[in-house]
Design a protein around this motif. Sequence first.
Motif, PDB file in Angstrom:
ATOM      1  N   SER A   1       0.653  -1.374   0.197  1.00  0.00           N
ATOM      2  CA  SER A   1      -0.147  -0.441  -0.012  1.00  0.00           C
ATOM      3  C   SER A   1       0.413   1.445  -0.184  1.00  0.00           C
ATOM      4  O   SER A   1       0.635   2.482   0.182  1.00  0.00           O
ATOM      5  CB  SER A   1      -1.074   0.159   1.621  1.00  0.00           C
ATOM      6  OG  SER A   1      -0.186   0.004   2.909  1.00  0.00           O
ATOM      7  N   ASN A   2       1.992   1.353  -0.100  1.00  0.00           N
ATOM      8  CA  ASN A   2       2.853   2.567  -0.023  1.00  0.00           C
ATOM      9  C   ASN A   2       3.340   2.577  -1.768  1.00  0.00           C
ATOM     10  O   ASN A   2       4.274   3.085  -1.976  1.00  0.00           O
ATOM     11  CB  ASN A   2       4.397   1.741   0.447  1.00  0.00           C
ATOM     12  CG  ASN A   2       4.371   1.736   1.593  1.00  0.00           C
ATOM     13  OD1 ASN A   2       4.201   2.152   2.928  1.00  0.00           O
ATOM     14  ND2 ASN A   2       4.829   0.361   1.867  1.00  0.00           N
TER      15      ASN A   2
ATOM     16  N   SER B   1       4.485   6.155   5.538  1.00  0.00           N
ATOM     17  CA  SER B   1       5.069   4.801   4.264  1.00  0.00           C
ATOM     18  C   SER B   1       5.740   3.600   6.125  1.00  0.00           C
ATOM     19  O   SER B   1       5.482   4.118   6.821  1.00  0.00           O
ATOM     20  CB  SER B   1       6.067   4.881   3.508  1.00  0.00           C
ATOM     21  OG  SER B   1       7.235   5.175   3.729  1.00  0.00           O
ATOM     22  N   SER B   2       4.147   2.922   5.534  1.00  0.00           N
ATOM     23  CA  SER B   2       4.724   1.739   6.467  1.00  0.00           C
ATOM     24  C   SER B   2       5.952   1.389   7.422  1.00  0.00           C
ATOM     25  O   SER B   2       6.095   0.363   8.181  1.00  0.00           O
ATOM     26  CB  SER B   2       3.862   0.135   6.502  1.00  0.00           C
ATOM     27  OG  SER B   2       4.639  -0.241   4.973  1.00  0.00           O
TER      28      SER B   2
ATOM     29  N   GLY C   1       0.305   7.226  10.374  1.00  0.00           N
ATOM     30  CA  GLY C   1       0.933   6.324   9.557  1.00  0.00           C
ATOM     31  C   GLY C   1       0.458   4.995   8.841  1.00  0.00           C
ATOM     32  O   GLY C   1      -1.187   5.242   8.513  1.00  0.00           O
ATOM     33  N   ASN C   2       1.140   4.618   8.024  1.00  0.00           N
ATOM     34  CA  ASN C   2       0.497   3.396   7.368  1.00  0.00           C
ATOM     35  C   ASN C   2       0.348   2.178   7.999  1.00  0.00           C
ATOM     36  O   ASN C   2       0.654   1.440   8.770  1.00  0.00           O
ATOM     37  CB  ASN C   2       1.330   2.705   5.898  1.00  0.00           C
ATOM     38  CG  ASN C   2       0.712   1.678   4.911  1.00  0.00           C
ATOM     39  OD1 ASN C   2      -0.330   0.743   5.341  1.00  0.00           O
ATOM     40  ND2 ASN C   2       1.185   2.255   3.681  1.00  0.00           N
ATOM     41  N   THR C   3      -1.057   2.197   8.465  1.00  0.00           N
ATOM     42  CA  THR C   3      -1.271   0.934   9.140  1.00  0.00           C
ATOM     43  C   THR C   3      -1.411  -0.044   8.705  1.00  0.00           C
ATOM     44  O   THR C   3      -1.771  -1.058   9.523  1.00  0.00           O
ATOM     45  CB  THR C   3      -2.849   0.878   9.148  1.00  0.00           C
ATOM     46  OG1 THR C   3      -3.617   1.079   7.788  1.00  0.00           O
ATOM     47  CG2 THR C   3      -3.650   2.341   9.861  1.00  0.00           C
TER      48      THR C   3
ATOM     49  N   GLY D   1      -7.232   1.710   6.283  1.00  0.00           N
ATOM     50  CA  GLY D   1      -7.132   1.520   7.454  1.00  0.00           C
ATOM     51  C   GLY D   1      -6.704   3.285   7.566  1.00  0.00           C
ATOM     52  O   GLY D   1      -7.065   4.212   8.560  1.00  0.00           O
ATOM     53  N   MET D   2      -5.760   4.030   6.249  1.00  0.00           N
ATOM     54  CA  MET D   2      -5.819   4.924   6.931  1.00  0.00           C
ATOM     55  C   MET D   2      -6.870   6.297   6.484  1.00  0.00           C
ATOM     56  O   MET D   2      -6.871   7.152   7.110  1.00  0.00           O
ATOM     57  CB  MET D   2      -5.105   5.697   5.847  1.00  0.00           C
ATOM     58  CG  MET D   2      -3.214   4.426   6.622  1.00  0.00           C
ATOM     59  SD  MET D   2      -1.456   5.281   4.885  1.00  0.00           S
ATOM     60  CE  MET D   2      -1.284   6.705   5.611  1.00  0.00           C
ATOM     61  N   ALA D   3      -7.798   6.006   5.619  1.00  0.00           N
ATOM     62  CA  ALA D   3      -8.731   6.843   5.688  1.00  0.00           C
ATOM     63  C   ALA D   3     -10.270   6.609   6.622  1.00  0.00           C
ATOM     64  O   ALA D   3     -10.548   7.929   7.245  1.00  0.00           O
ATOM     65  CB  ALA D   3      -9.796   6.225   4.101  1.00  0.00           C
ATOM     66  N   ASN D   4      -9.405   5.573   7.636  1.00  0.00           N
ATOM     67  CA  ASN D   4     -10.277   5.821   8.983  1.00  0.00           C
ATOM     68  C   ASN D   4      -9.667   6.428   9.913  1.00  0.00           C
ATOM     69  O   ASN D   4     -10.398   6.686  10.769  1.00  0.00           O
ATOM     70  CB  ASN D   4     -10.489   3.827   9.257  1.00  0.00           C
ATOM     71  CG  ASN D   4     -10.892   3.504  10.799  1.00  0.00           C
ATOM     72  OD1 ASN D   4     -12.055   4.596  11.034  1.00  0.00           O
ATOM     73  ND2 ASN D   4     -10.823   2.995  11.526  1.00  0.00           N
ATOM     74  N   VAL D   5      -8.018   6.340   9.874  1.00  0.00           N
ATOM     75  CA  VAL D   5      -7.692   7.607  11.223  1.00  0.00           C
ATOM     76  C   VAL D   5      -7.768   8.804  10.567  1.00  0.00           C
ATOM     77  O   VAL D   5      -7.426   9.433  11.163  1.00  0.00           O
ATOM     78  CB  VAL D   5      -6.146   6.811  11.040  1.00  0.00           C
ATOM     79  CG1 VAL D   5      -5.784   7.296  12.224  1.00  0.00           C
ATOM     80  CG2 VAL D   5      -6.227   5.260  11.740  1.00  0.00           C
TER      81      VAL D   5
END
Length: 324
Positions: free
Chosen positions: A93-94, A181-182, A213-215, A241-245
């Motif tokens: 996802s990065n 990035s993760s 951060g990238n979850t 996951g990032m959209a949720n955060v």
Amino acid sequence: MKAPLGKIRFSLALLFILLAANFVMAQSVLHPSVPSGDRMVPNGDGTATATAAPTGQSVTTGNGINYNGGPVLKGSPVPIYIIWYGNWSGTGSNTAATQTLLQGFLSSTSLGGSNYEAINTLYGDTTGNVSGHLNFVQAVSDTGSQGTRLRNSSITAAISAQLTAGHLPTDPNGIYIFATSSNVKESGFCTQFCGFHTHQTINGADIKWAFIGNTDQCPSGCEIQATGPNSPATGVGGADGMANVMTHETEEAITDPDLNAWFDSSGNEDADKCNFKFGPTQIAPNGSKFNQTFGGHNWMIQLEWENSRGGGCDQVLGGAFFTS
Ligand SMILES: [Zn+2]
């Protein structure tokens, strides 16, 4: 935004010890950990904050969350700036696809104009209400000026560099998202929190910024599901996951930008009160769960605390309240 798992809650005790031994700024960074006494900043002008309500609902209370006298962000829309930090030309996802997806997510034709974001209009200060609109304006890249093991002071330095160089505007009415990035480690990320927001004087202005951060660094700790509705492949859930955060931290940065506006008697801000609660879900074509559709995509994003009707977590303004 705290991580959902019990094992992570255990480490909160350690966090408090670390914070007590750390410098003052760290206390205000992790907003759920700030003692409420530190946040009760008086207006200083004798205005009775509890009764001043010139614009009606703006400071309505009695719904499980309190107004503590500070300002909210009232831009219509609230401008969003992103600093993509680390290696976003990588794998999983990065990628540029994640950047494009999330910049679109934060636009006025997606989250920024949704009936979900409209829940935020029930918060205000003594001069007006939150607009319920936000919009992605500009992004810059920092491939690693502070290395891959960050502390809060490194993030401040990286944001400051962008502002003083003029690569991003210095905007006290906007929100700066520092998205890593993760492979990038940030002290406490994935062990104590999935994201946080704070404010600091940077380049002469009161800058509101959020770490996200990238979850995919910790799917079990910071993602509700390892494969999200926008995943490019099975198990690559970082963008979702990032959209949720991002929903969590932007809601809070708007309703409590200086950590002295909206939070309850336990120090929980509006998004904290619905942390990792999603309400009813549907199944996306790839088998993942989602609970919202806007901007041409399905999303799995947490509920938000509605400051009306006694208070509760809902998916859209005026919708049904859900407890999980
Ligand atoms: Zn929060």
